[in-house]
Motif scaffolding. Sequence first.
Motif, PDB file in Angstrom:
ATOM      1  N   LEU A 182       0.826  -1.212   0.000  1.00  0.00           N
ATOM      2  CA  LEU A 182       0.000   0.000   0.000  1.00  0.00           C
ATOM      3  C   LEU A 182       0.857   1.257   0.000  1.00  0.00           C
ATOM      4  CD1 LEU A 182      -2.756  -1.196   2.440  1.00  0.00           C
ATOM      5  CD2 LEU A 182      -3.092  -0.556   0.033  1.00  0.00           C
ATOM      6  N   GLN A 183       1.931   1.255   0.774  1.00  0.00           N
ATOM      7  CA  GLN A 183       2.808   2.426   0.814  1.00  0.00           C
ATOM      8  C   GLN A 183       3.523   2.643  -0.518  1.00  0.00           C
ATOM      9  OE1 GLN A 183       5.068   1.413   4.367  1.00  0.00           O
ATOM     10  NE2 GLN A 183       3.937   2.936   5.548  1.00  0.00           N
ATOM     11  N   GLY A 184       3.617   1.603  -1.327  1.00  0.00           N
ATOM     12  CA  GLY A 184       4.234   1.717  -2.641  1.00  0.00           C
ATOM     13  C   GLY A 184       3.289   2.224  -3.718  1.00  0.00           C
ATOM     14  N   GLN A 185       2.020   2.398  -3.384  1.00  0.00           N
ATOM     15  CA  GLN A 185       1.027   2.899  -4.332  1.00  0.00           C
ATOM     16  C   GLN A 185       1.091   4.425  -4.408  1.00  0.00           C
ATOM     17  OE1 GLN A 185      -1.381   0.933  -6.152  1.00  0.00           O
ATOM     18  NE2 GLN A 185       0.058  -0.638  -5.476  1.00  0.00           N
ATOM     19  N   PRO A 186       0.939   4.987  -5.590  1.00  0.00           N
ATOM     20  CA  PRO A 186       0.952   6.456  -5.686  1.00  0.00           C
ATOM     21  C   PRO A 186      -0.283   7.070  -5.023  1.00  0.00           C
ATOM     22  CG  PRO A 186       0.423   5.449  -7.799  1.00  0.00           C
ATOM     23  CD  PRO A 186       0.771   4.329  -6.875  1.00  0.00           C
ATOM     24  N   ASP A 187      -0.077   8.197  -4.370  1.00  0.00           N
ATOM     25  CA  ASP A 187      -1.164   8.987  -3.779  1.00  0.00           C
ATOM     26  C   ASP A 187      -1.995   8.226  -2.749  1.00  0.00           C
ATOM     27  OD1 ASP A 187      -0.473  11.213  -5.421  1.00  0.00           O
ATOM     28  OD2 ASP A 187      -1.531  10.238  -7.077  1.00  0.00           O
ATOM     29  N   VAL A 188      -1.367   7.307  -2.020  1.00  0.00           N
ATOM     30  CA  VAL A 188      -2.061   6.540  -0.984  1.00  0.00           C
ATOM     31  C   VAL A 188      -1.489   6.914   0.377  1.00  0.00           C
ATOM     32  CG1 VAL A 188      -2.394   4.209  -0.039  1.00  0.00           C
ATOM     33  CG2 VAL A 188      -2.707   4.624  -2.483  1.00  0.00           C
ATOM     34  N   THR A 189      -2.384   7.112   1.337  1.00  0.00           N
ATOM     35  CA  THR A 189      -2.006   7.389   2.718  1.00  0.00           C
ATOM     36  C   THR A 189      -2.535   6.252   3.578  1.00  0.00           C
ATOM     37  OG1 THR A 189      -2.197   9.761   2.302  1.00  0.00           O
ATOM     38  CG2 THR A 189      -2.196   9.060   4.603  1.00  0.00           C
ATOM     39  N   VAL A 190      -1.722   5.811   4.548  1.00  0.00           N
ATOM     40  CA  VAL A 190      -2.109   4.683   5.395  1.00  0.00           C
ATOM     41  C   VAL A 190      -1.995   5.078   6.868  1.00  0.00           C
ATOM     42  CG1 VAL A 190      -1.635   2.274   5.994  1.00  0.00           C
ATOM     43  CG2 VAL A 190      -1.230   3.074   3.653  1.00  0.00           C
ATOM     44  N   TYR A 191      -3.041   4.753   7.633  1.00  0.00           N
ATOM     45  CA  TYR A 191      -3.064   4.963   9.082  1.00  0.00           C
ATOM     46  C   TYR A 191      -3.191   3.612   9.779  1.00  0.00           C
ATOM     47  CZ  TYR A 191      -4.021   9.954   8.401  1.00  0.00           C
ATOM     48  OH  TYR A 191      -3.937  11.281   8.059  1.00  0.00           O
ATOM     49  N   SER A 192      -2.637   3.530  10.972  1.00  0.00           N
ATOM     50  CA  SER A 192      -2.829   2.342  11.797  1.00  0.00           C
ATOM     51  C   SER A 192      -4.287   2.263  12.226  1.00  0.00           C
ATOM     52  CB  SER A 192      -1.957   2.404  13.045  1.00  0.00           C
ATOM     53  OG  SER A 192      -0.614   2.405  12.698  1.00  0.00           O
ATOM     54  N   ALA A 193      -4.765   1.045  12.369  1.00  0.00           N
ATOM     55  CA  ALA A 193      -6.163   0.841  12.739  1.00  0.00           C
ATOM     56  C   ALA A 193      -6.303  -0.516  13.434  1.00  0.00           C
ATOM     57  CB  ALA A 193      -7.039   0.907  11.489  1.00  0.00           C
ATOM     58  N   ILE A 194      -7.469  -0.730  14.007  1.00  0.00           N
ATOM     59  CA  ILE A 194      -7.744  -2.013  14.643  1.00  0.00           C
ATOM     60  C   ILE A 194      -9.249  -2.279  14.596  1.00  0.00           C
ATOM     61  CG2 ILE A 194      -7.898  -1.050  16.982  1.00  0.00           C
ATOM     62  CD1 ILE A 194      -6.443  -3.683  17.869  1.00  0.00           C
ATOM     63  N   GLY A 195      -9.590  -3.481  14.214  1.00  0.00           N
ATOM     64  CA  GLY A 195     -10.976  -3.905  14.226  1.00  0.00           C
ATOM     65  C   GLY A 195     -11.266  -4.667  15.504  1.00  0.00           C
ATOM     66  N   VAL A 196     -12.347  -4.294  16.186  1.00  0.00           N
ATOM     67  CA  VAL A 196     -12.707  -4.943  17.439  1.00  0.00           C
ATOM     68  C   VAL A 196     -14.137  -5.460  17.318  1.00  0.00           C
ATOM     69  CG1 VAL A 196     -12.987  -4.659  19.934  1.00  0.00           C
ATOM     70  CG2 VAL A 196     -11.175  -3.405  18.725  1.00  0.00           C
ATOM     71  N   GLY A 197     -14.256  -6.779  17.321  1.00  0.00           N
ATOM     72  CA  GLY A 197     -15.566  -7.403  17.200  1.00  0.00           C
ATOM     73  C   GLY A 197     -16.307  -7.474  18.520  1.00  0.00           C
ATOM     74  N   SER A 198     -17.600  -7.668  18.448  1.00  0.00           N
ATOM     75  CA  SER A 198     -18.427  -7.738  19.658  1.00  0.00           C
ATOM     76  C   SER A 198     -18.178  -9.019  20.451  1.00  0.00           C
ATOM     77  CB  SER A 198     -19.905  -7.624  19.289  1.00  0.00           C
ATOM     78  OG  SER A 198     -20.271  -8.695  18.437  1.00  0.00           O
ATOM     79  N   THR A 199     -17.522 -10.006  19.835  1.00  0.00           N
ATOM     80  CA  THR A 199     -17.240 -11.270  20.522  1.00  0.00           C
ATOM     81  C   THR A 199     -15.819 -11.325  21.073  1.00  0.00           C
ATOM     82  OG1 THR A 199     -16.488 -12.326  18.488  1.00  0.00           O
ATOM     83  CG2 THR A 199     -18.849 -12.515  19.018  1.00  0.00           C
ATOM     84  N   GLY A 200     -15.066 -10.225  20.951  1.00  0.00           N
ATOM     85  CA  GLY A 200     -13.699 -10.200  21.426  1.00  0.00           C
ATOM     86  C   GLY A 200     -12.655 -10.416  20.342  1.00  0.00           C
ATOM     87  N   TRP A 201     -13.091 -10.654  19.115  1.00  0.00           N
ATOM     88  CA  TRP A 201     -12.177 -10.812  17.977  1.00  0.00           C
ATOM     89  C   TRP A 201     -11.508  -9.471  17.722  1.00  0.00           C
ATOM     90  CZ3 TRP A 201     -11.229 -15.216  15.068  1.00  0.00           C
ATOM     91  CH2 TRP A 201     -10.552 -15.048  13.853  1.00  0.00           C
ATOM     92  N   VAL A 202     -10.178  -9.444  17.667  1.00  0.00           N
ATOM     93  CA  VAL A 202      -9.420  -8.206  17.455  1.00  0.00           C
ATOM     94  C   VAL A 202      -8.401  -8.440  16.349  1.00  0.00           C
ATOM     95  CG1 VAL A 202      -7.826  -6.574  18.518  1.00  0.00           C
ATOM     96  CG2 VAL A 202      -9.695  -7.528  19.859  1.00  0.00           C
ATOM     97  N   GLU A 203      -8.337  -7.507  15.399  1.00  0.00           N
ATOM     98  CA  GLU A 203      -7.353  -7.607  14.326  1.00  0.00           C
ATOM     99  C   GLU A 203      -6.706  -6.256  14.045  1.00  0.00           C
ATOM    100  OE1 GLU A 203      -9.006 -11.264  11.595  1.00  0.00           O
ATOM    101  OE2 GLU A 203      -9.390  -9.223  10.918  1.00  0.00           O
ATOM    102  N   PRO A 204      -5.379  -6.173  14.185  1.00  0.00           N
ATOM    103  CA  PRO A 204      -4.688  -4.981  13.708  1.00  0.00           C
ATOM    104  C   PRO A 204      -5.005  -4.805  12.221  1.00  0.00           C
ATOM    105  CG  PRO A 204      -3.243  -6.272  15.082  1.00  0.00           C
ATOM    106  CD  PRO A 204      -4.470  -7.114  14.820  1.00  0.00           C
ATOM    107  N   SER A 205      -5.206  -3.560  11.822  1.00  0.00           N
ATOM    108  CA  SER A 205      -5.661  -3.282  10.471  1.00  0.00           C
ATOM    109  C   SER A 205      -5.026  -2.008   9.953  1.00  0.00           C
ATOM    110  CB  SER A 205      -7.191  -3.146  10.470  1.00  0.00           C
ATOM    111  OG  SER A 205      -7.805  -4.321  10.958  1.00  0.00           O
ATOM    112  N   LEU A 206      -5.422  -1.633   8.749  1.00  0.00           N
ATOM    113  CA  LEU A 206      -4.928  -0.424   8.113  1.00  0.00           C
ATOM    114  C   LEU A 206      -6.109   0.375   7.573  1.00  0.00           C
ATOM    115  CD1 LEU A 206      -2.027  -2.099   6.121  1.00  0.00           C
ATOM    116  CD2 LEU A 206      -1.840  -0.859   8.294  1.00  0.00           C
ATOM    117  N   PHE A 207      -6.057   1.680   7.765  1.00  0.00           N
ATOM    118  CA  PHE A 207      -7.030   2.582   7.152  1.00  0.00           C
ATOM    119  C   PHE A 207      -6.309   3.239   5.989  1.00  0.00           C
ATOM    120  CE2 PHE A 207      -9.217   6.749   6.831  1.00  0.00           C
ATOM    121  CZ  PHE A 207     -10.486   6.260   6.517  1.00  0.00           C
TER     122      PHE A 207
END
Length: 135
Positions: free
Chosen positions: A74-99
């Motif tokens: 993603l960082q190698g794509q032109p005109d793309v910005t990436v932020y750190s993110a995290i998805g948190v499910g209602s059952t406790g499922w957690v995944e580091p992600s990217l915005f």
Amino acid sequence: MDEFLLEAFHATAYHVNLDTVTWATIRVDLLLPAELVPVVGPHPWAFITAWNPQARRRPLAENLAAQRELLATLQGQPDVTVYSAIGVGSTGWVEPSLFVIGAPIAVLDSLARKHAQLAYVHGQANGVAHLRLTD
């Protein structure tokens, strides 16, 4: 995708880290949060991860390697910005992600499939967050 997983995606809180103290939370089928509107501008955006392909847990080292690869691509794509993110499910499922801001949907679809993700969240400018299924 089965109904349980579909409901889980819809119930997840998609948190975006804007700086050391500011977070914004995206919800499927709702408008982009006000905190993200000036950051996104008129561009397409997505909330995506490489963790736990096919919604199946896998070892930490594999998840980290896949996430690094996704970030580098993603960082190698032109005109793309990436932020750190995290998805948190209602059952406790957690995944580091990217915005991701500015990546074309075709690129996001390709990356989601490459990393065996069942879906990701995306939208355009300050519009509604949509769940995009990849299968």
